[in-house]
Scaffold this motif. Structure first.
Motif, PDB file in Angstrom:
ATOM      1  N   GLY A  13     -21.013 -13.354  18.279  1.00  0.00           N
ATOM      2  CA  GLY A  13     -20.193 -14.470  18.747  1.00  0.00           C
ATOM      3  C   GLY A  13     -20.684 -15.794  18.194  1.00  0.00           C
ATOM      4  N   ALA A  14     -19.785 -16.526  17.527  1.00  0.00           N
ATOM      5  CA  ALA A  14     -20.125 -17.827  16.946  1.00  0.00           C
ATOM      6  C   ALA A  14     -19.431 -18.951  17.690  1.00  0.00           C
ATOM      7  CB  ALA A  14     -19.760 -17.852  15.466  1.00  0.00           C
ATOM      8  N   ALA A  37     -15.587 -12.127  15.344  1.00  0.00           N
ATOM      9  CA  ALA A  37     -14.308 -11.480  15.039  1.00  0.00           C
ATOM     10  C   ALA A  37     -13.339 -12.453  14.376  1.00  0.00           C
ATOM     11  CB  ALA A  37     -13.704 -10.929  16.334  1.00  0.00           C
ATOM     12  N   LEU A  38     -13.487 -13.741  14.717  1.00  0.00           N
ATOM     13  CA  LEU A  38     -12.597 -14.753  14.128  1.00  0.00           C
ATOM     14  C   LEU A  38     -13.066 -15.089  12.710  1.00  0.00           C
ATOM     15  CD1 LEU A  38     -12.241 -17.239  17.123  1.00  0.00           C
ATOM     16  CD2 LEU A  38     -10.467 -15.739  16.193  1.00  0.00           C
ATOM     17  N   GLY A  43     -15.497 -20.375  18.400  1.00  0.00           N
ATOM     18  CA  GLY A  43     -15.043 -19.690  19.623  1.00  0.00           C
ATOM     19  C   GLY A  43     -13.850 -20.380  20.259  1.00  0.00           C
ATOM     20  N   ILE A  54     -13.715 -33.128  25.107  1.00  0.00           N
ATOM     21  CA  ILE A  54     -14.655 -32.575  26.102  1.00  0.00           C
ATOM     22  C   ILE A  54     -15.507 -33.760  26.567  1.00  0.00           C
ATOM     23  CG2 ILE A  54     -16.449 -30.825  26.519  1.00  0.00           C
ATOM     24  CD1 ILE A  54     -15.644 -29.509  23.872  1.00  0.00           C
ATOM     25  N   GLN A  87     -15.044 -10.149  11.507  1.00  0.00           N
ATOM     26  CA  GLN A  87     -15.376  -8.760  11.825  1.00  0.00           C
ATOM     27  C   GLN A  87     -15.964  -8.678  13.228  1.00  0.00           C
ATOM     28  OE1 GLN A  87     -18.453  -7.394   8.974  1.00  0.00           O
ATOM     29  NE2 GLN A  87     -18.362  -9.484   8.207  1.00  0.00           N
ATOM     30  N   VAL A  89     -18.179  -6.832  16.180  1.00  0.00           N
ATOM     31  CA  VAL A  89     -19.289  -5.900  16.372  1.00  0.00           C
ATOM     32  C   VAL A  89     -18.768  -4.745  17.212  1.00  0.00           C
ATOM     33  CG1 VAL A  89     -21.569  -5.545  17.392  1.00  0.00           C
ATOM     34  CG2 VAL A  89     -21.058  -7.674  16.192  1.00  0.00           C
ATOM     35  N   TRP A 265     -21.393  -0.317  25.376  1.00  0.00           N
ATOM     36  CA  TRP A 265     -22.768  -0.374  24.879  1.00  0.00           C
ATOM     37  C   TRP A 265     -23.804   0.001  25.935  1.00  0.00           C
ATOM     38  CZ3 TRP A 265     -22.044  -5.764  22.070  1.00  0.00           C
ATOM     39  CH2 TRP A 265     -21.126  -5.582  21.020  1.00  0.00           C
ATOM     40  N   VAL A 291     -25.595 -14.543  26.754  1.00  0.00           N
ATOM     41  CA  VAL A 291     -25.543 -15.977  27.062  1.00  0.00           C
ATOM     42  C   VAL A 291     -24.099 -16.486  27.002  1.00  0.00           C
ATOM     43  CG1 VAL A 291     -27.898 -16.509  26.283  1.00  0.00           C
ATOM     44  CG2 VAL A 291     -26.053 -16.437  24.603  1.00  0.00           C
ATOM     45  N   LYS A 302     -19.061 -21.149  34.132  1.00  0.00           N
ATOM     46  CA  LYS A 302     -18.687 -21.020  32.719  1.00  0.00           C
ATOM     47  C   LYS A 302     -18.538 -22.393  32.095  1.00  0.00           C
ATOM     48  CE  LYS A 302     -16.461 -16.552  33.020  1.00  0.00           C
ATOM     49  NZ  LYS A 302     -15.296 -15.760  32.678  1.00  0.00           N
ATOM     50  N   ILE A 304     -20.174 -25.046  28.926  1.00  0.00           N
ATOM     51  CA  ILE A 304     -20.924 -25.045  27.674  1.00  0.00           C
ATOM     52  C   ILE A 304     -22.376 -25.446  27.917  1.00  0.00           C
ATOM     53  CG2 ILE A 304     -21.062 -26.124  25.390  1.00  0.00           C
ATOM     54  CD1 ILE A 304     -17.923 -26.418  25.597  1.00  0.00           C
ATOM     55  N   LEU A 305     -22.584 -26.473  28.735  1.00  0.00           N
ATOM     56  CA  LEU A 305     -23.956 -26.947  28.943  1.00  0.00           C
ATOM     57  C   LEU A 305     -24.815 -25.885  29.607  1.00  0.00           C
ATOM     58  CD1 LEU A 305     -25.300 -28.643  31.779  1.00  0.00           C
ATOM     59  CD2 LEU A 305     -22.892 -29.190  31.772  1.00  0.00           C
TER      60      LEU A 305
HETATM   61  P1  FAD Z   1     -16.629 -18.432  23.246  1.00  0.00           P
HETATM   62  O1  FAD Z   1     -16.372 -19.850  22.970  1.00  0.00           O
HETATM   63  O2  FAD Z   1     -15.587 -17.648  23.966  1.00  0.00           O
HETATM   64  O3  FAD Z   1     -16.971 -17.696  21.870  1.00  0.00           O
HETATM   65  C1  FAD Z   1     -17.203 -16.325  21.849  1.00  0.00           C
HETATM   66  C2  FAD Z   1     -16.984 -15.799  20.449  1.00  0.00           C
HETATM   67  O4  FAD Z   1     -17.419 -14.436  20.407  1.00  0.00           O
HETATM   68  C3  FAD Z   1     -15.520 -15.791  20.037  1.00  0.00           C
HETATM   69  O5  FAD Z   1     -15.374 -16.527  18.849  1.00  0.00           O
HETATM   70  C4  FAD Z   1     -15.188 -14.295  19.859  1.00  0.00           C
HETATM   71  O6  FAD Z   1     -14.314 -14.050  18.778  1.00  0.00           O
HETATM   72  C5  FAD Z   1     -16.554 -13.701  19.582  1.00  0.00           C
HETATM   73  N1  FAD Z   1     -16.670 -12.281  19.946  1.00  0.00           N
HETATM   74  C6  FAD Z   1     -16.465 -11.699  21.137  1.00  0.00           C
HETATM   75  N2  FAD Z   1     -16.695 -10.384  21.094  1.00  0.00           N
HETATM   76  C7  FAD Z   1     -17.071 -10.113  19.831  1.00  0.00           C
HETATM   77  C8  FAD Z   1     -17.429  -8.927  19.136  1.00  0.00           C
HETATM   78  N3  FAD Z   1     -17.504  -7.736  19.736  1.00  0.00           N
HETATM   79  N4  FAD Z   1     -17.716  -9.029  17.824  1.00  0.00           N
HETATM   80  C9  FAD Z   1     -17.666 -10.237  17.178  1.00  0.00           C
HETATM   81  N5  FAD Z   1     -17.335 -11.381  17.784  1.00  0.00           N
HETATM   82  C10 FAD Z   1     -17.040 -11.315  19.095  1.00  0.00           C
HETATM   83  N6  FAD Z   1     -16.314 -26.046  28.960  1.00  0.00           N
HETATM   84  C11 FAD Z   1     -17.022 -27.191  29.204  1.00  0.00           C
HETATM   85  O7  FAD Z   1     -18.237 -27.139  29.395  1.00  0.00           O
HETATM   86  N7  FAD Z   1     -16.372 -28.399  29.219  1.00  0.00           N
HETATM   87  C12 FAD Z   1     -15.036 -28.533  29.013  1.00  0.00           C
HETATM   88  O8  FAD Z   1     -14.499 -29.638  29.059  1.00  0.00           O
HETATM   89  C13 FAD Z   1     -14.294 -27.342  28.725  1.00  0.00           C
HETATM   90  N8  FAD Z   1     -12.939 -27.400  28.482  1.00  0.00           N
HETATM   91  C14 FAD Z   1     -12.248 -26.247  28.229  1.00  0.00           C
HETATM   92  C15 FAD Z   1     -10.877 -26.321  27.987  1.00  0.00           C
HETATM   93  C16 FAD Z   1     -10.134 -25.181  27.741  1.00  0.00           C
HETATM   94  C17 FAD Z   1      -8.656 -25.289  27.453  1.00  0.00           C
HETATM   95  C18 FAD Z   1     -10.799 -23.908  27.741  1.00  0.00           C
HETATM   96  C19 FAD Z   1     -10.031 -22.654  27.473  1.00  0.00           C
HETATM   97  C20 FAD Z   1     -12.165 -23.837  27.996  1.00  0.00           C
HETATM   98  C21 FAD Z   1     -12.905 -24.989  28.255  1.00  0.00           C
HETATM   99  N9  FAD Z   1     -14.275 -24.940  28.508  1.00  0.00           N
HETATM  100  C22 FAD Z   1     -14.977 -26.100  28.731  1.00  0.00           C
HETATM  101  C23 FAD Z   1     -15.006 -23.655  28.528  1.00  0.00           C
HETATM  102  C24 FAD Z   1     -15.770 -23.461  27.234  1.00  0.00           C
HETATM  103  O9  FAD Z   1     -14.875 -23.500  26.122  1.00  0.00           O
HETATM  104  C25 FAD Z   1     -16.508 -22.140  27.261  1.00  0.00           C
HETATM  105  O10 FAD Z   1     -17.433 -22.186  28.327  1.00  0.00           O
HETATM  106  C26 FAD Z   1     -17.270 -21.914  25.969  1.00  0.00           C
HETATM  107  O11 FAD Z   1     -16.391 -21.828  24.864  1.00  0.00           O
HETATM  108  C27 FAD Z   1     -18.091 -20.646  26.049  1.00  0.00           C
HETATM  109  O12 FAD Z   1     -18.776 -20.512  24.842  1.00  0.00           O
HETATM  110  P2  FAD Z   1     -19.279 -19.089  24.346  1.00  0.00           P
HETATM  111  O13 FAD Z   1     -19.985 -19.368  23.060  1.00  0.00           O
HETATM  112  O14 FAD Z   1     -19.998 -18.424  25.450  1.00  0.00           O
HETATM  113  O15 FAD Z   1     -17.968 -18.215  24.113  1.00  0.00           O
END
Ligand code: FAD
Length: 346
Positions: A13-14, A37-38, A43, A54, A87, A89, A265, A291, A302, A304-305
């Motif tokens: 996940g990136a 995957a993207l 993400g 944000i 791709q 995982v 898994w 994470v 859920k 980002i911080l």
């Molecule tokens: P993600 O951003 O979901 O990234 C996960 C990545 O993993 C994806 O790119 C996915 O393709 C990849 N992935 C998953 N499974 C696999 C696999 N098996 N193989 C390869 N790749 C895989 N949060 C805040 O803190 N403040 C905000 O103001 C805020 N506003 C938001 C507004 C909206 C409209 C939305 C939808 C969310 C908001 N959030 C906000 C939430 C925030 O975006 C998420 O908490 C954050 O993106 C989580 O980051 P992450 O890296 O854990 O996961």
């Protein structure tokens, strides 16, 4: 057979948290490979709200989803992570020697000492056309993404959807150029689009120039001839169903996240979230950490911080696998010569 990539850390996940995981591991001299995957990093921030502001990233009063991603990518530059994009995982399996065998949907293979699942809400997958049996035409006549535009040149195309991808590709194949199609019919359920106004204007122009046809309706069925897809049935707002003949069908209904293979898994899960401790954010399988949005623990939010904090502690958690027996001390980026060297700011 492609070679197996040996790595200390493999990040699934990136998204923002996977990217910051690279940074935290880098400070501890752990190099990482990142799979998503993207086809691009970022993400949810890039996929769902690239231009929305944000306001709750510490010390950054405001930034858009895309700006946050760009800044994270800049921040991890000193650590030269290797990205394997587009791709998923699919396999994570512990071997007898304690390392993890990891495989992706494209056949990339890794042997990883530690795995970090930063998979958010799961891998984004294209939303598919829900018509019985149509999947057998996938990748031959039915496509949910364009990998090689040349394969559509000179063909009769039907493109379904009302967002940026649908309009951009419809315009691309309808206009003069090396990829011009024999014909382009764009189908959307209403005469209103979720796409950039300039693309919509261009689409209307091409329709007026008779280079594209736009139909309001829903794809409700399909026709086959000699095992090939020969046309789609489109039901208009007047309730009449018409058959539109085609060589190739392109569908752009957007992406939706799927937990997918992570469920297989062997990790302890709770309501499709990966259960972790709050000391190291380690899962039920030692050496695998989780994470960001994908994990759960008492009080989980859920945000980002919160994911950034989890990434810092998970990186320290990984040191006992990557540098067994070595004491790891906390150092400050402001004052540590060792960290300055790692960051390339000596
Ligand atoms: P993600 O951003 O979901 O990234 C996960 C990545 O993993 C994806 O790119 C996915 O393709 C990849 N992935 C998953 N499974 C696999 C696999 N098996 N193989 C390869 N790749 C895989 N949060 C805040 O803190 N403040 C905000 O103001 C805020 N506003 C938001 C507004 C909206 C409209 C939305 C939808 C969310 C908001 N959030 C906000 C939430 C925030 O975006 C998420 O908490 C954050 O993106 C989580 O980051 P992450 O890296 O854990 O996961």
């Amino acid at each position: 057979q492609a070679e197996v990539i040996d790595t200390d850390a493999l990040i699934v996940g990136a998204g923002p948290v996977g990217l910051f995981q690279v940074f935290e591991l880098g400070l501890l001299e752990i190099k990482a490979h990142v799979v998503d995957a993207l086809p691009y990093p970022g993400g949810q921030c890039v996929e769902l709200y690239p231009d929305k502001p944000i306001y709750d990233i510490p010390a950054v009063p405001v930034c858009t989803g895309r700006e946050l991603t760009d800044n994270l990518l800049k921040q991890v530059e000193p650590f030269h992570p290797t990205f394997h994009l587009g791709q998923e995982v699919t396999v994570v399996e512990k071997q007898a020697d304690g390392r993890f065998r990891v495989e992706t949907s494209r056949g990339t293979r890794f042997l990883a000492r530690t795995v970090f699942i930063a998979a958010g809400v799961g891998a984004f997958q294209p939303r598919r056309l829900k018509l019985d049996g149509i999947e057998r035409h996938e990748e031959r006549q039915l496509f949910y993404r364009v990998k090689d535009p040349a394969q559509f040149a000179g063909k009769h195309l039907v493109i379904v959807g009302g967002g940026d991808s649908a309009l951009d590709w419809a315009n691309h194949f309808a206009q003069d150029g090396p990829h011009q199609a024999a014909s382009v019919v764009l189908i959307h359920r209403r005469d209103g689009f979720r796409a950039a106004p300039a693309s919509v204007a261009r689409m209307r122009e091409l329709c007026e120039a008779m280079k594209m046809q736009f139909l309001v309706g829903q794809v409700t069925g399909y026709e086959e001839a000699d095992g090939r897809l020969s046309g789609v049935k489109v039901t208009g707002s007047d309730g009449v169903t018409r058959v539109v003949p085609l060589d190739m069908l392109l569908v752009f209904f957007g992406l939706s996240p799927k937990l997918g293979p992570i469920a297989d898994w062997g990790l302890a899960l709770e309501r499709k979230q990966v259960v972790v401790d709050t000391e190291k954010f380690e899962t039920s399988i030692p050496g695998i950490f989780a994470v960001g949005d994908i994990n759960t623990y008492p009080g989980k939010k859920k945000l980002i911080l919160c994911g950034f904090h989890e990434a810092a502690l998970a990186a320290f958690g990984a040191t006992s696998y990557v540098f067994p027996g070595k004491a790891i001390h906390l150092q400050y980026t402001t004052t540590s010569p060792k960290l300055h060297k790692a960051l390339g700011v000596e």
